[in-house]
Design a protein around this motif. Structure first.
Motif, PDB file in Angstrom:
ATOM      1  N   SER A  58       0.736  -1.162   0.147  1.00  0.00           N
ATOM      2  CA  SER A  58      -0.278   0.143   0.169  1.00  0.00           C
ATOM      3  C   SER A  58       0.540   0.942  -0.039  1.00  0.00           C
ATOM      4  O   SER A  58       1.711   0.858  -0.391  1.00  0.00           O
ATOM      5  CB  SER A  58      -0.774  -0.145   1.081  1.00  0.00           C
ATOM      6  N   THR A  59       0.589   1.822  -0.282  1.00  0.00           N
ATOM      7  CA  THR A  59       0.587   3.517  -0.544  1.00  0.00           C
ATOM      8  C   THR A  59       0.149   4.403   0.058  1.00  0.00           C
ATOM      9  O   THR A  59      -1.155   5.168  -0.038  1.00  0.00           O
ATOM     10  CB  THR A  59       1.519   3.774  -2.038  1.00  0.00           C
ATOM     11  N   ASP A  60       0.854   6.166   0.286  1.00  0.00           N
ATOM     12  CA  ASP A  60       0.095   7.057   0.548  1.00  0.00           C
ATOM     13  C   ASP A  60      -0.405   8.050  -0.731  1.00  0.00           C
ATOM     14  O   ASP A  60       0.489   7.897  -1.535  1.00  0.00           O
ATOM     15  CB  ASP A  60       0.966   8.184   1.040  1.00  0.00           C
TER      16      ASP A  60
ATOM     17  N   SER B 156      -2.272  10.541  -2.851  1.00  0.00           N
ATOM     18  CA  SER B 156      -3.361  12.289  -2.236  1.00  0.00           C
ATOM     19  C   SER B 156      -4.162  12.753  -3.544  1.00  0.00           C
ATOM     20  O   SER B 156      -3.758  11.827  -4.886  1.00  0.00           O
ATOM     21  CB  SER B 156      -2.590  13.049  -2.319  1.00  0.00           C
TER      22      SER B 156
ATOM     23  N   SER C 181     -11.813   7.197   2.895  1.00  0.00           N
ATOM     24  CA  SER C 181     -11.745   7.868   4.185  1.00  0.00           C
ATOM     25  C   SER C 181     -13.335   8.005   4.339  1.00  0.00           C
ATOM     26  O   SER C 181     -14.504   7.316   3.277  1.00  0.00           O
ATOM     27  CB  SER C 181     -11.044   9.638   3.691  1.00  0.00           C
TER      28      SER C 181
ATOM     29  N   VAL D  63      -3.972  13.600   1.796  1.00  0.00           N
ATOM     30  CA  VAL D  63      -3.164  12.302   2.040  1.00  0.00           C
ATOM     31  C   VAL D  63      -4.224  11.281   2.445  1.00  0.00           C
ATOM     32  O   VAL D  63      -4.262  11.097   3.518  1.00  0.00           O
ATOM     33  CB  VAL D  63      -1.430  12.830   2.641  1.00  0.00           C
TER      34      VAL D  63
ATOM     35  N   LYS E 220      -3.852   7.735   3.860  1.00  0.00           N
ATOM     36  CA  LYS E 220      -2.519   7.135   4.536  1.00  0.00           C
ATOM     37  C   LYS E 220      -2.714   5.433   4.077  1.00  0.00           C
ATOM     38  O   LYS E 220      -4.001   5.050   4.224  1.00  0.00           O
ATOM     39  CB  LYS E 220      -2.019   6.883   5.451  1.00  0.00           C
ATOM     40  N   ASN E 221      -2.038   4.762   3.510  1.00  0.00           N
ATOM     41  CA  ASN E 221      -1.785   3.034   3.654  1.00  0.00           C
ATOM     42  C   ASN E 221      -3.135   3.263   2.060  1.00  0.00           C
ATOM     43  O   ASN E 221      -3.957   2.213   2.794  1.00  0.00           O
ATOM     44  CB  ASN E 221      -2.032   2.775   4.967  1.00  0.00           C
TER      45      ASN E 221
ATOM     46  N   THR F 175       1.166   8.391  -7.471  1.00  0.00           N
ATOM     47  CA  THR F 175       0.271   8.814  -5.778  1.00  0.00           C
ATOM     48  C   THR F 175      -0.759  10.184  -5.927  1.00  0.00           C
ATOM     49  O   THR F 175      -0.743  10.483  -4.964  1.00  0.00           O
ATOM     50  CB  THR F 175       1.176   8.761  -5.259  1.00  0.00           C
TER      51      THR F 175
END
Lengths: 250, 389
Positions: free
Chosen positions: A27-29, A31, A80, A100, A102-103, A197
């Motif tokens: 997983s990654t941040d 935005s 979110s 942003v 997260k994960n 991202t």
């Protein structure tokens, strides 16, 4: 004994849920930048725009989004529960907040789903239920009279008779469960650390004020949402336009 | 063991006394007031910070506390002393509390506050009730971002305490008790480490405890004591919150700008006080002085309605003596100045989009009576926030 088995059930449920997370892979941040527009321009406070042949300006434009999901054939990821977007903050004429997440599990998503406003589960709560700094702790965007958060605000002034004075105030404060709306946008979104991202989402307030048949919303006769919790006619008419007013891009 | 103790009781006592004497002898001598204290002169005092949990009504939101200024019991006590201590002013005649008195919900009930040199400022003192919840900037124009920054301002303001922080800090270092209190609050090692920033932190901690008691008539009513209000107060509340449509009461639109549990919009508006031809004619440009945004000319922060009956006179320039005058002003729906707040011209409209009905004399009175239900006497009488001297 009953209590014990309930405990076991909860425990195993927790176990299953936490396992699911672990199988999610990398997983990654990620935005997303959100902006409000008027037509093609970034919306600015107190700047004159033309609406239905007369000048208007906006003083406040802000909204809640909730239950934001990335979706593909394999899964739906809630990135979110709720976000608060203020496009006209106190100290600037406009803002395009970048949030942003997260994960976020990497993957090729085929769509993104947005909830306009505060989802009913969260909307059943009130600001004092949330810690300071949480988007839902903002007292000013809760209206006890509706028992609801104020999902979106668009306030401003207009000069419908083109006489040089903006003597019509419009104030569209949409809220209450009956007005909550989700829309799925079928824009492919790729999430991959180091490569993909970010994404962007825009809300065009001119479209928000335009009916589905292309005619301008009747601002002169309906300059405000009703304060009567039982009367959501204006709020529903306007929130129905969100899908068209929103553009997702990556 | 018991017998051992019994047998040796005398020795135990003696060695205790000896130890104590030795310890005392080793302790660095308190240099007392002096410009060049020994480094570490305060280290003999225990630094044992205890968290101060701010008492607040359960239905109030969590109080935001900055990470770099956690609330401690000793911090609050130090802040309370500094707040009430004229040591902060150049001639030792005034303190913060000269313009922020508990009985006025921490205002001074003057049109303009008067500083130590007898010069009046150009703004009305502000209530400090629930100031911990302010998020969009302190002062009428929002120019101070945090309470810690705000607390630095009055000391050097020529029309307030007209002092210099260098001078205040010098006085604090030489003081017989403050160095110890700073040690207890912040763990400084010696009096040389006293700074204006630490003083401001302590004052900010004290200000954060200025929270409603939750026992005003209004609070009792909204928490289920329906008998707390009479008919008139109920009508006033319905109009204030735009909830009167089912009872044929017009909207007064107040809550849009004075909303939330603290009844403090926290945002900046032109609430229609002055008829100006162009925005630059405002006598006090207000929010514009901070943002430089043209439309912010003449905008001020919408303040709290809690304890409003105790904080006369009203508005940034104290122009109104009574709440009745305030309501009359709002009833005029502003002057059509281009940056007036969105709901001003809908005060006295039923349900936002009907035709103007205005507010009857009874309705105006009902709103004023409702505002009086926000008075919180338990707050102003709270012993923890009074002058400690």
């Amino acid at each position: 004994m009953k209590k014990y088995s309930l405990f076991l059930t909860i425990l195993s449920l927790l176990f299953v849920l936490s396992c699911k997370d672990k199988n999610d892979g990398p997983s990654t941040d990620f935005s997303i930048t959100f902006s409000a527009l008027y037509g093609a321009e970034t919306l600015e406070k107190n700047k004159d725009y033309t609406f239905n042949g007369f000048p208007i300006f906006v003083e406040s434009c802000r909204m809640y989004l909730s239950d934001i999901r990335l979706i593909n054939a394999d899964r739906e990821v809630i990135i979110s529960d709720v976000e608060y977007l203020d496009f006209t903050p106190e100290n600037a004429v406009s803002a395009s907040p970048t949030i942003v997440f997260k994960n976020v599990p990497e993957g090729d998503y085929t769509s993104i789903r947005l909830g306009y406003g505060v989802s009913p589960v969260l909307n059943a709560k009130k600001p004092s239920n949330f810690p300071a700094g949480s988007p839902l702790a903002i007292e000013n965007d809760y209206w006890a009279g509706w028992k609801s958060y104020i999902f979106s605000v668009l306030d401003g002034k207009a000069d419908p008779d083109n006489n040089g004075t903006k003597n019509l105030s419009f104030s569209y404060h949409c809220g209450s469960d009956a007005v909550y709306k989700t829309v799925e946008f079928f824009t492919p979104i790729k999430v991959q650390a180091g490569a993909f991202t970010q994404a962007a989402i825009t809300f065009d307030m001119k479209e928000f004020l335009t009916n589905d048949d292309g005619t301008p919303y009747d601002m002169v006769n309906n300059p405000a949402t009703s304060n009567d919790a039982g009367n959501v006619v204006v709020a529903q008419a306007l929130t129905a336009h969100w899908g068209r007013a929103t553009k997702v891009s990556q | 063991m018991a017998t051992f103790l019994q047998k040796n009781a005398l020795w135990v006592v003696i060695s205790f006394i000896a130890g104590f004497v030795l310890l005392e002898a080793c302790r660095p001598e308190d240099p007392g007031p002096g410009p060049n204290p020994t480094p570490g002169d305060l280290e003999y005092i225990a630094y044992d910070p205890q968290t101060y949990v701010i008492p607040k009504p359960t239905f109030f939101p969590e109080i935001p506390i900055p990470a770099d200024n956690p609330m401690t019991k000793d911090g609050v006590q130090l802040g309370r002393r500094l707040f009430y201590d004229p040591i902060l002013s150049a001639d030792s005649t005034m303190s913060c509390s000269s313009c922020h008195l508990p009985e006025g919900s921490f205002t001074d009930n003057k049109k303009f506050s008067i500083g130590i040199d007898g010069i009046a400022g150009k703004r009305n003192s502000m209530s400090l009730l629930n100031v911990a919840y302010v998020t969009d900037g302190f002062f009428w124009d929002g120019r101070a971002a945090t309470l810690e920054k705000q607390a630095l301002a009055p000391v050097e303001d020529p029309i307030e305490l007209h002092n210099s922080w260098d001078n205040v800090v010098k006085k604090l270092k030489l003081h017989p008790t403050y160095p110890q209190l700073f040690r207890k609050a912040f763990g400084i090692k010696d009096r040389e480490e006293i700074t204006k920033e630490l003083a401001a932190k302590a004052i900010a901690q004290f200000e954060r405890i200025l929270i409603s008691s939750g026992n005003s008539k209004y609070d009792r009513f909204v928490n289920g004591d329906v008998d707390a209000f009479d008919e008139e107060e109920i009508d006033g509340k319905l109009m204030f919150f735009d909830e009167g449509a089912p009872y044929n009461l017009p909207d007064a639109q107040c809550f849009h700008c004075h909303g939330g549990v603290t009844l403090t919009g926290g945002k900046f508006f032109n609430n229609g006080l002055d008829s100006v031809g162009n925005l630059s004619e405002f006598k006090d440009l207000g929010r514009f002085l901070v943002t430089g945004i043209e439309f912010d000319k003449g905008k001020f922060r919408a303040t709290t309605m809690r304890n409003i009956a105790l904080t006369a006179p009203y508005m940034h320039d104290g122009r109104f003596q009574t709440l009745e005058e305030v309501i009359e002003q709002y009833h005029d729906n502003g002057f059509g100045v281009v940056n007036e707040g969105a709901f001003l011209n809908q005060i006295g409209f039923p349900n936002g989009n009907g035709t103007y009905s205005g507010l009857t004399e009874y309705q105006k009175k009902a709103i004023v009576k409702f505002l009086h239900t926000l008075t919180d006497t338990d707050f102003i009488n709270n012993q923890d926030i009074q002058n400690p001297f």
